[in-house]
Design a protein around this motif. Structure first.
Motif, PDB file in Angstrom:
ATOM      1  N   ASP A   1       2.319  -5.089  -5.983  1.00 55.48           N
ATOM      2  CA  ASP A   1       1.602  -6.320  -5.660  1.00 55.48           C
ATOM      3  C   ASP A   1       2.563  -7.495  -5.755  1.00 55.48           C
ATOM      4  OD1 ASP A   1      -0.037  -8.524  -5.441  1.00 55.48           O
ATOM      5  OD2 ASP A   1      -1.603  -7.745  -6.766  1.00 55.48           O
ATOM      6  N   THR A   2       3.007  -7.958  -4.614  1.00 54.84           N
ATOM      7  CA  THR A   2       4.016  -9.025  -4.589  1.00 54.84           C
ATOM      8  C   THR A   2       3.427 -10.395  -4.877  1.00 54.84           C
ATOM      9  OG1 THR A   2       3.745  -9.217  -2.186  1.00 54.84           O
ATOM     10  CG2 THR A   2       5.512  -7.773  -2.991  1.00 54.84           C
ATOM     11  N   THR A   3       2.109 -10.495  -4.976  1.00 56.39           N
ATOM     12  CA  THR A   3       1.501 -11.784  -5.324  1.00 56.39           C
ATOM     13  C   THR A   3       1.588 -12.067  -6.820  1.00 56.39           C
ATOM     14  OG1 THR A   3      -0.746 -10.905  -5.675  1.00 56.39           O
ATOM     15  CG2 THR A   3      -0.116 -11.498  -3.414  1.00 56.39           C
ATOM     16  N   ILE A   4       1.915 -11.042  -7.599  1.00 54.60           N
ATOM     17  CA  ILE A   4       2.065 -11.202  -9.046  1.00 54.60           C
ATOM     18  C   ILE A   4       3.548 -11.188  -9.374  1.00 54.60           C
ATOM     19  CG2 ILE A   4       1.518 -10.251 -11.313  1.00 54.60           C
ATOM     20  CD1 ILE A   4      -0.858  -8.810 -10.024  1.00 54.60           C
ATOM     21  N   PRO A   5       4.077 -12.223  -9.999  1.00 54.06           N
ATOM     22  CA  PRO A   5       5.515 -12.213 -10.341  1.00 54.06           C
ATOM     23  C   PRO A   5       5.823 -11.139 -11.373  1.00 54.06           C
ATOM     24  CG  PRO A   5       4.420 -14.125 -11.317  1.00 54.06           C
ATOM     25  CD  PRO A   5       3.413 -13.484 -10.413  1.00 54.06           C
ATOM     26  N   ASN A   6       7.040 -10.593 -11.286  1.00 51.65           N
ATOM     27  CA  ASN A   6       7.439  -9.534 -12.222  1.00 51.65           C
ATOM     28  C   ASN A   6       7.330  -9.968 -13.677  1.00 51.65           C
ATOM     29  OD1 ASN A   6       7.941  -7.909 -10.048  1.00 51.65           O
ATOM     30  ND2 ASN A   6      10.147  -7.672 -10.424  1.00 51.65           N
ATOM     31  N   GLU A   7       7.513 -11.252 -13.924  1.00 55.07           N
ATOM     32  CA  GLU A   7       7.448 -11.756 -15.293  1.00 55.07           C
ATOM     33  C   GLU A   7       6.072 -11.513 -15.923  1.00 55.07           C
ATOM     34  OE1 GLU A   7      10.766 -13.326 -13.224  1.00 55.07           O
ATOM     35  OE2 GLU A   7       8.638 -13.439 -12.702  1.00 55.07           O
ATOM     36  N   GLN A   8       5.065 -11.328 -15.090  1.00 51.51           N
ATOM     37  CA  GLN A   8       3.713 -11.096 -15.590  1.00 51.51           C
ATOM     38  C   GLN A   8       3.328  -9.618 -15.598  1.00 51.51           C
ATOM     39  OE1 GLN A   8       0.870 -13.637 -13.556  1.00 51.51           O
ATOM     40  NE2 GLN A   8       2.273 -15.390 -13.589  1.00 51.51           N
ATOM     41  N   LYS A   9       4.282  -8.734 -15.302  1.00 51.96           N
ATOM     42  CA  LYS A   9       3.996  -7.304 -15.225  1.00 51.96           C
ATOM     43  C   LYS A   9       4.589  -6.581 -16.436  1.00 51.96           C
ATOM     44  CE  LYS A   9       4.142  -7.426 -10.179  1.00 51.96           C
ATOM     45  NZ  LYS A   9       4.912  -7.045  -8.952  1.00 51.96           N
ATOM     46  N   ALA A  10       3.790  -5.718 -17.028  1.00 51.98           N
ATOM     47  CA  ALA A  10       4.312  -4.877 -18.105  1.00 51.98           C
ATOM     48  C   ALA A  10       5.268  -3.842 -17.521  1.00 51.98           C
ATOM     49  CB  ALA A  10       3.167  -4.181 -18.829  1.00 51.98           C
ATOM     50  N   ILE A  11       6.271  -3.492 -18.298  1.00 57.45           N
ATOM     51  CA  ILE A  11       7.214  -2.443 -17.902  1.00 57.45           C
ATOM     52  C   ILE A  11       6.628  -1.098 -18.322  1.00 57.45           C
ATOM     53  CG2 ILE A  11       9.531  -1.493 -18.292  1.00 57.45           C
ATOM     54  CD1 ILE A  11      10.307  -4.519 -18.903  1.00 57.45           C
ATOM     55  N   GLY A  12       6.466  -0.209 -17.376  1.00 56.76           N
ATOM     56  CA  GLY A  12       5.929   1.108 -17.690  1.00 56.76           C
ATOM     57  C   GLY A  12       6.976   1.978 -18.353  1.00 56.76           C
ATOM     58  N   TYR A  13       6.518   2.789 -19.322  1.00 53.01           N
ATOM     59  CA  TYR A  13       7.457   3.717 -19.953  1.00 53.01           C
ATOM     60  C   TYR A  13       6.815   5.085 -20.129  1.00 53.01           C
ATOM     61  CZ  TYR A  13       5.195   3.451 -24.592  1.00 53.01           C
ATOM     62  OH  TYR A  13       4.302   3.543 -25.642  1.00 53.01           O
ATOM     63  N   ILE A  14       7.614   6.095 -19.851  1.00 49.37           N
ATOM     64  CA  ILE A  14       7.262   7.492 -20.110  1.00 49.37           C
ATOM     65  C   ILE A  14       8.042   7.899 -21.347  1.00 49.37           C
ATOM     66  CG2 ILE A  14       7.362   9.856 -19.225  1.00 49.37           C
ATOM     67  CD1 ILE A  14       7.401   8.514 -16.373  1.00 49.37           C
ATOM     68  N   LEU A  15       7.345   8.382 -22.368  1.00 47.06           N
ATOM     69  CA  LEU A  15       7.989   8.649 -23.647  1.00 47.06           C
ATOM     70  C   LEU A  15       8.671  10.015 -23.637  1.00 47.06           C
ATOM     71  CD1 LEU A  15       8.393   7.427 -26.472  1.00 47.06           C
ATOM     72  CD2 LEU A  15       6.341   8.675 -27.202  1.00 47.06           C
ATOM     73  N   SER A  16       9.947  10.013 -24.034  1.00 43.55           N
ATOM     74  CA  SER A  16      10.763  11.225 -24.078  1.00 43.55           C
ATOM     75  C   SER A  16      11.448  11.317 -25.430  1.00 43.55           C
ATOM     76  CB  SER A  16      11.819  11.189 -22.958  1.00 43.55           C
ATOM     77  OG  SER A  16      12.658  12.321 -22.988  1.00 43.55           O
TER      78      SER A  16
END
Length: 357
Positions: free
Chosen positions: A121-136
């Motif tokens: 969704d390019t209408t939301i700036p990256n600064e407002q997006k959580a970084i997804g993580y897969i736990l290893s």
């Protein structure tokens, strides 16, 4: 371009290096000026602002804690229980970052697709997006008993590398020799039951072949390169690469300079005098493509700030945001738009969708 990095030691940097990854890389470096307890002080490359700047919206993030027997000179913990406790502290850090909106755990197909929709969704700036993580889990020494695997799966663990450096409780790692033994085979059986991904990275040759003989689940290599280009047991031989390809694996290209170029001398060599740049990592990925006959089995698993910093990273990488230089480099090598997307995110996504379907 949306980017997946399949290997970052985020909790180790936060807990053991005492880095607040909500700050910028440059703020963290400034805070570390004058510190000498770690060789990479004031030279870090990874923090949340730079991940967002580089459109690195999904990472495979590790827990790591090695058990060391009395005769083992490597750094680590004196008992498996202590190692387990260290990994639980790391889980608590990830959960704290979720609570403040910086990260979100990705642990099944639904959470993956929801996260991809957010980052597309390019209408939301990256600064407002959580970084997804897969736990290893990098190195299984902290798994006190095989019963602890289910406990870890409950809090989100989705991939395990049975070994790290040296001898391990369940497998033998880099610079070691020997197979899994019965405990290692029991670990693999439980991982397969729970659909936990086997990370073949760091397995010594003996343990690698034994693991692939006994494990019938999903396999990847989060951060590795090619032995035919840099002759060290940390790297995969062409025969190992062929077997990983046959098993549908994806191999993430690492950015630790000593793995990228031959004859690196720690503490002496520099990326500049060894001509170690991002193109060198692409040489390794090219080699895997030549073995596979396609670009379906390569990705990025940078391992940036994995106990090293700019002193041991490609000289044309200032921060992890510079992974965005890679698409143009691949384009100049003749990679198609489709194949570039596979390298930056598509192959990891195909793997995960197949593993979690």
């Amino acid at each position: 371009m949306f980017t997946i990095d399949a290997h970052l030691d985020l909790s180790m940097n936060a807990m053991e290096w005492n880095r607040d990854l909500r700050n910028t890389v440059f703020e963290i470096r400034e805070r570390e000026i004058g510190l000498s307890d770690k060789p990479d002080r004031a030279k870090g490359t990874v923090a949340f602002p730079e991940l967002r700047k580089g459109n690195v919206g999904l990472v495979v993030a590790t827990q790591i804690a090695r058990y060391v027997a009395p005769n083992n000179p490597l750094p680590g913990w004196a008992s498996p229980e202590q190692a387990w406790a260290q990994t639980q502290g790391q889980v608590a850090w990830y959960q704290a970052m979720e609570a403040c909106g910086e990260m979100v755990q990705i642990n099944d197909l639904a959470s993956l697709e929801k996260h991809l929709a957010l980052w597309s969704d390019t209408t939301i700036p990256n600064e407002q997006k959580a970084i997804g993580y897969i736990l290893s889990l990098e190195g299984a020494d902290s798994i006190v008993t095989v019963d602890h695997v289910a406990k870890a799966h409950e809090y989100g663990l989705r991939a395990i590398g049975p070994a790290h450096y040296g001898p391990g409780r369940y497998a033998q790692g880099t610079d070691a020799t020997g197979g899994l033994g019965p405990h290692g085979r029991d670990l693999l059986k439980e991982m397969e039951r729970l659909n936990i991904i086997l990370d073949a990275t760091h397995l010594c040759d003996d343990s690698f072949w034994e693991a692939l003989d006994h494990f019938h689940g999903n396999i990847w290599a989060s951060h590795n390169l090619c032995r035919s280009l840099v002759n060290h047991n940390r790297q995969f031989s062409d025969e190992q690469i062929k077997e990983l390809i046959n098993r549908g694996a994806v191999i993430g290209g690492a950015l630790d300079a000593w793995m990228m170029v031959p004859n690196w001398v720690r503490g002496v060599s520099t990326p500049e005098n060894m001509n170690c740049n991002l193109e060198v990592m692409l040489d390794h990925l090219d080699h895997i493509c030549q073995i596979a006959g396609n670009a379906n089995h390569i990705g990025i698993g940078s391992d940036l700030d994995g106990a090293f910093g700019k002193e041991q990273s490609p000289y044309d990488l200032e921060t992890i945001a510079d992974l965005q230089k890679i698409p143009d480099m691949l384009r100049k090598r003749g990679y198609s738009k489709e194949d570039i997307e596979k390298v930056m995110h598509g192959n990891w996504l195909r793997f995960l969708r197949n593993a979690w379907k």
